[in-house]
Scaffold this motif. Sequence first.
Motif, PDB file in Angstrom:
ATOM      1  N   ASP A 205     -17.951  78.751  29.784  1.00 20.20           N
ATOM      2  CA  ASP A 205     -16.899  77.792  29.495  1.00 20.20           C
ATOM      3  C   ASP A 205     -16.722  76.879  30.693  1.00 20.20           C
ATOM      4  O   ASP A 205     -17.053  77.251  31.832  1.00 20.20           O
ATOM      5  CB  ASP A 205     -15.560  78.496  29.223  1.00 20.20           C
ATOM      6  N   ALA A 207     -13.620  74.688  32.681  1.00 25.05           N
ATOM      7  CA  ALA A 207     -12.159  74.658  32.784  1.00 25.05           C
ATOM      8  C   ALA A 207     -11.750  73.533  33.721  1.00 25.05           C
ATOM      9  O   ALA A 207     -12.438  73.258  34.708  1.00 25.05           O
ATOM     10  CB  ALA A 207     -11.620  75.995  33.286  1.00 25.05           C
ATOM     11  N   GLU A 283     -12.398  85.036  28.449  1.00 24.74           N
ATOM     12  CA  GLU A 283     -10.954  84.898  28.283  1.00 24.74           C
ATOM     13  C   GLU A 283     -10.202  85.612  29.400  1.00 24.74           C
ATOM     14  O   GLU A 283      -9.179  85.114  29.895  1.00 24.74           O
ATOM     15  CB  GLU A 283     -10.523  85.445  26.918  1.00 24.74           C
ATOM     16  N   GLU A 286     -10.351  83.443  32.416  1.00 28.94           N
ATOM     17  CA  GLU A 286      -9.481  82.272  32.257  1.00 28.94           C
ATOM     18  C   GLU A 286      -8.014  82.647  32.412  1.00 28.94           C
ATOM     19  O   GLU A 286      -7.221  81.882  32.992  1.00 28.94           O
ATOM     20  CB  GLU A 286      -9.766  81.622  30.899  1.00 28.94           C
ATOM     21  N   ARG A 290      -5.422  81.210  35.243  1.00 24.42           N
ATOM     22  CA  ARG A 290      -4.100  80.670  34.911  1.00 24.42           C
ATOM     23  C   ARG A 290      -3.014  81.338  35.760  1.00 24.42           C
ATOM     24  O   ARG A 290      -2.086  80.681  36.229  1.00 24.42           O
ATOM     25  CB  ARG A 290      -3.808  80.870  33.417  1.00 24.42           C
ATOM     26  N   VAL A 309      -9.474  74.551  28.788  1.00 24.67           N
ATOM     27  CA  VAL A 309     -10.755  75.252  28.716  1.00 24.67           C
ATOM     28  C   VAL A 309     -11.612  74.633  27.616  1.00 24.67           C
ATOM     29  O   VAL A 309     -11.121  74.357  26.514  1.00 24.67           O
ATOM     30  CB  VAL A 309     -10.552  76.761  28.450  1.00 24.67           C
ATOM     31  N   GLU A 311     -15.366  75.156  25.591  1.00 18.60           N
ATOM     32  CA  GLU A 311     -16.547  76.003  25.368  1.00 18.60           C
ATOM     33  C   GLU A 311     -17.812  75.220  25.708  1.00 18.60           C
ATOM     34  O   GLU A 311     -17.955  74.048  25.327  1.00 18.60           O
ATOM     35  CB  GLU A 311     -16.596  76.469  23.918  1.00 18.60           C
TER      36      GLU A 311
END
Length: 402
Positions: A205, A207, A283, A286, A290, A309, A311
């Motif tokens: 991913d 970000a 996830e 991520e 955060r 985010v 993909e």
Amino acid sequence: MRYAQIDTQSDPLSSTFPTTEKQKDLSRLLVKELLEMGLTDAELDEHGYVYATIPANTDKQVPVICFCSHVDTSSDSSGTGVKPIVHRQYDGGDIVLPDDENVVISAKEHPYLASKKGDDIITASGTTLLGADDKAGVAEIMDAAHFLVTHPEVKHGAIRILFTPDEEVGRGVENVDMKKLGASFGYTMDGGELGSLEDENFSADGAKITVHGISTHPGAAKDKLVSAIKIAGEIVDALPKDSLSPETTEDREGFIHPVRIQGTVEKTEIDFIIRDFETAQLEAHETYLRRVMDKVLAKHPGARATLKVTEQYRNMKEVLVHHPEVTAYAAEAMRRADVQPLRMSIRGGTDGSRLSFMGLPCPNIFTGEMALHSKQEYVSIQDMKKAVQTIVYLAQLWEEKA
């Protein structure tokens, strides 16, 4: 060596497709050479893709397979004015590159190179990358195509050739016409050392953290100014120092990697790439990022930030596990070429990872390219010959198994 001299660097900051027009300079040459070989449908489309077909020469119903490589080179090192050099019968020692004697391909730092003693090694001259990533793959597919066209006794089904732009910026198959391609299975020729066979890659991913500060005149800024630049720096500094980064991980460990910071006191953006072999772990990474952002932000009243985010690509293993024959045939083709298959995982991605999820199960095969994206890049001619043989044997295997 001819292909390497054509500047085809892609541009990660460009929004066009392809990201640089100069990539088409090589693509046009490839179409010309494919037509000269007799592949009458060779074409370059408006997006910079080269499509061509080696027609079937068997009465069997053989699945259409595709061989794919990318024409672009990385923006990490200059690709302008590449001067390829062949070091015949490499002696096993350090290679000092003539245009900058400070650029040395050290046998100690590159143990694979040391193992190639006696091979003919191609390098650049010291001021640019070589571009073996992935012009080695391009050359191997072209050579294999020429061999199959001129050796009709080698039976095979229809073979599609695909050359893509912009792989190095993660957009290589963004506009591939899968219906036009018309293949059932594929192979990217974009791997490294002899025998490497990669059927697993990072899931990925992107970000972006956008920090909004409060700008005011620095002469009257006390208790008013909140610097988005400094907050962004704190966020990056708050990431782990001994884990979760490219420089501290290996094998199957994932990471969070800041790749670009740009902005002003009022607004600063941080771009990250997030990688893991287990898609579900993305996830978790991520969520951790955060938390870091929120913790830093809590120390700066008046500031705010967002995390977005996007993909990028997923682990090809999730597709290839349902088509084990695709990888098995590649391993057998290598053995027929007297090469020991080395099953490996890619700590990165290839066009094949995205193609797999677009309906073309597509593992990655060695080309010999090593020390990628650097002035130390090199490739063994003998490794490249083995890659060509592997392509030819693969074409035969699919026909035999049909």
